[in-house]
Scaffold this motif. Structure first.
Motif, mmCIF file in Angstrom:
data_model
loop_
_atom_site.group_PDB
_atom_site.id
_atom_site.type_symbol
_atom_site.label_atom_id
_atom_site.label_comp_id
_atom_site.label_asym_id
_atom_site.label_seq_id
_atom_site.Cartn_x
_atom_site.Cartn_y
_atom_site.Cartn_z
ATOM 1 N N HIS A 54 0.842 -1.203 0.000
ATOM 2 C CA HIS A 54 0.000 0.000 0.000
ATOM 3 C C HIS A 54 0.872 1.245 0.000
ATOM 4 C CE1 HIS A 54 -3.214 2.731 1.054
ATOM 5 N NE2 HIS A 54 -2.451 3.194 2.017
ATOM 6 N N TRP A 64 -3.505 20.758 -1.117
ATOM 7 C CA TRP A 64 -3.526 21.038 0.323
ATOM 8 C C TRP A 64 -3.753 22.520 0.610
ATOM 9 C CZ3 TRP A 64 -5.007 17.323 2.986
ATOM 10 C CH2 TRP A 64 -4.596 16.019 2.734
ATOM 11 N N GLN B 33 -3.290 16.074 8.583
ATOM 12 C CA GLN B 33 -4.169 16.043 7.413
ATOM 13 C C GLN B 33 -3.762 14.990 6.375
ATOM 14 O OE1 GLN B 33 -4.328 20.032 5.891
ATOM 15 N NE2 GLN B 33 -2.235 20.036 5.169
ATOM 16 N N ARG B 34 -2.470 14.857 6.111
ATOM 17 C CA ARG B 34 -2.054 13.946 5.041
ATOM 18 C C ARG B 34 -2.312 12.486 5.405
ATOM 19 N NH1 ARG B 34 1.648 17.275 1.581
ATOM 20 N NH2 ARG B 34 1.263 19.298 2.481
ATOM 21 N N GLN B 35 -1.923 12.122 6.599
ATOM 22 C CA GLN B 35 -2.115 10.733 7.029
ATOM 23 C C GLN B 35 -3.611 10.405 7.157
ATOM 24 O OE1 GLN B 35 -0.042 9.785 10.629
ATOM 25 N NE2 GLN B 35 0.318 7.680 9.993
ATOM 26 N N TYR B 37 -5.996 11.824 5.578
ATOM 27 C CA TYR B 37 -6.566 11.744 4.236
ATOM 28 C C TYR B 37 -6.345 10.348 3.654
ATOM 29 C CZ TYR B 37 -7.551 12.646 -0.620
ATOM 30 O OH TYR B 37 -8.082 12.579 -1.873
ATOM 31 N N TYR B 41 -9.255 7.867 2.578
ATOM 32 C CA TYR B 41 -9.259 7.400 1.193
ATOM 33 C C TYR B 41 -9.249 5.875 1.129
ATOM 34 C CZ TYR B 41 -7.976 6.526 -3.568
ATOM 35 O OH TYR B 41 -7.971 6.038 -4.852
ATOM 36 N N PHE B 151 -8.350 -3.247 9.212
ATOM 37 C CA PHE B 151 -7.147 -3.522 8.427
ATOM 38 C C PHE B 151 -6.376 -2.229 8.135
ATOM 39 C CE2 PHE B 151 -4.869 -4.251 4.436
ATOM 40 C CZ PHE B 151 -4.231 -5.443 4.700
ATOM 41 N N ARG B 154 -4.765 -0.804 11.288
ATOM 42 C CA ARG B 154 -3.663 -1.621 11.805
ATOM 43 C C ARG B 154 -2.431 -1.555 10.903
ATOM 44 N NH1 ARG B 154 -0.114 -3.256 14.016
ATOM 45 N NH2 ARG B 154 0.375 -5.284 14.915
ATOM 46 N N TYR B 155 -2.635 -1.700 9.593
ATOM 47 C CA TYR B 155 -1.470 -1.842 8.710
ATOM 48 C C TYR B 155 -1.140 -0.585 7.901
ATOM 49 C CZ TYR B 155 -1.902 -6.603 10.157
ATOM 50 O OH TYR B 155 -1.971 -7.715 10.946
ATOM 51 N N PHE B 156 -2.114 0.215 7.547
ATOM 52 C CA PHE B 156 -1.803 1.434 6.799
ATOM 53 C C PHE B 156 -1.456 2.580 7.754
ATOM 54 C CE2 PHE B 156 -4.874 -0.023 3.196
ATOM 55 C CZ PHE B 156 -3.991 -1.051 2.893
ATOM 56 N N GLN B 157 -2.110 2.594 8.912
ATOM 57 C CA GLN B 157 -1.853 3.667 9.877
ATOM 58 C C GLN B 157 -0.899 3.223 10.984
ATOM 59 O OE1 GLN B 157 -3.036 6.755 9.270
ATOM 60 N NE2 GLN B 157 -3.830 5.823 7.411
ATOM 61 N N ILE B 179 -9.342 -8.034 12.080
ATOM 62 C CA ILE B 179 -8.034 -7.925 11.417
ATOM 63 C C ILE B 179 -7.646 -9.280 10.802
ATOM 64 C CG2 ILE B 179 -5.570 -7.501 11.795
ATOM 65 C CD1 ILE B 179 -6.434 -5.566 14.074
ATOM 66 N N VAL B 183 -6.981 -9.820 6.864
ATOM 67 C CA VAL B 183 -5.655 -10.219 6.372
ATOM 68 C C VAL B 183 -5.761 -11.513 5.569
ATOM 69 C CG1 VAL B 183 -3.371 -11.034 7.089
ATOM 70 C CG2 VAL B 183 -4.383 -9.077 8.220
#
Lengths: 172, 198
Positions: A54, A64, B33-35, B37, B41, B151, B154-157, B179, B183
């Motif tokens: 990912h 932004w 904001q970026r994380q 987002y 998403y 998911f 746990r794994y993207f964040q 989870i 997975v």
């Protein structure tokens, strides 16, 4: 079968290496003899590997900037909804001119008290009485036509004083 | 990923905001904001919807931050708001919506940054990665909402299972089950692609 149930619950922790060693030994021993659990573990490992693929969605700086502007605008609108226009103005005035707003009524009250004391104090009342008496005397003299100037009045008072000083002392 | 230093900085910003320093909120927005987002998403799969949810999330945070008592981290608290907003939006739109409906070619029109190919860039490898990512997104779509949320968190964040449970509003064992199932499902779908890579 019972062991499969136990191992299944531990497989994810096992794959992530987040399991106590004593339990890991049990899981390893079971995996050697159970193809179904080995298949599950393989799926989990592939799933974890896939999660690593990912990529964080990267948005441009322009995106932004626009986002921040929009957000500020919305926050302002929400603030306006919470504090209606008149209320906002009052809050603004109160914050900037608060000392003046507090001082003004205090000054008005102090002025009123001072004026009251000045008008109704014993000394002021006495002064007013003397002024009234002088005016009455002046009026009376004018009616008789004997006195026509300030010098004449002064001379007349001097004569009265010489004649009876005690009357002047009693009247102040 | 959130380090404890980031968490401390967030809580410091919250404290300053609660004391009346409005600029501290801007700092919080920039930090998260970026994380956030990326997280939204990953749940909703649409650039505009993700931006809308994130904006509404920040607005709710702005309004509710006065009542935030710091019993959990700011990120946990904020992500819970985002999860609720995402669930609301998905409920409103119905189950017929298509997640991850845009292709990489559309990214630039929607404001996503163009990735500039460097000297090591290989079209065949890029195409393969693109394909893997599309399959991963497809596998994410097939998950239930709870499984996808768990998911992603746990794994993207990179959150701990306890934090995931707190955000989802469930117990740790339930979060673990979500989870685990997610997975396993993704591993099943991604199997052929992963075997080829390894």
């Amino acid at each position: 079968m019972g062991m499969c149930f136990f191992v299944k619950r531990k497989l994810l922790d096992f794959a992530e290496g987040d399991i106590p060693e004593c339990q890991a030994v049990q899981v390893r021993a079971h995996l050697e003899s159970c193809p179904a659990c080995r298949g599950r573990l393989a799926e989990i490992r592939r799933g974890l590997q896939a999660a690593g693929l990912h990529r964080e969605t990267q948005m441009s700086e322009d995106f932004w900037k626009k986002f921040d502007v929009e957000l500020q605008k919305k926050i302002f609108e929400r603030e306006c909804e919470r504090f209606p226009r008149t209320g906002r103005r009052f809050v603004w005035v109160a914050s900037v001119w608060r000392p003046a707003l507090i001082a003004l009524p205090v000054l008005v009250i102090m002025f009123a008290v001072a004026t009251h004391l000045r008008v109704f104090s014993p000394a002021a009342r006495e002064e007013a009485l003397v002024r009234d008496a002088a005016w009455l005397m002046d009026e009376a003299s004018d009616e008789q036509g004997t006195l026509s100037s300030d010098d004449d009045i002064t001379a007349d008072i001097e004569i009265l004083y010489l004649a009876d000083p005690s009357a002047f002392r009693e009247n102040g | 990923m959130t380090t404890s230093a980031d968490a401390q900085r967030s809580l410091e910003c919250v404290r300053r905001f609660q004391e009346g320093e409005k600029a501290a909120f801007d700092e919080l927005v920039r930090m998260h904001q970026r994380q956030a987002y990326g997280f939204v998403y990953s749940l909703i799969g649409n650039v505009e919807d993700a931006a809308d949810i994130l904006q509404e999330g920040f607005l709710r945070a702005y309004e509710g931050l006065g009542r935030f008592r710091g019993e959990s981290g700011f990120k946990t608290w904020f992500y819970r708001i985002l999860i609720n907003l995402t669930r609301d939006m998905l409920r409103r739109r119905g189950r017929s919506r298509k997640l991850f409906s845009y292709s990489l070619d559309e990214e630039d029109e929607n404001g996503a940054a163009k990735s500039v190919p460097d000297a090591t860039w290989r079209p065949d490898k890029a195409a393969q990665e693109h394909e893997c990512e599309s399959v991963l997104n497809g596998a994410l779509c097939e998950l239930s909402d709870r499984q996808r949320e768990a998911f992603s968190l746990r794994y993207f964040q990179g959150l701990k299972t306890e934090e995931v449970a707190h955000i989802l509003g469930c117990g740790v064992p339930t979060a673990k089950v979500h989870i685990f199932r997610a997975v396993r499902h993704i591993g099943r779908i991604m199997g052929p692609y992963m075997d080829g890579r390894s």
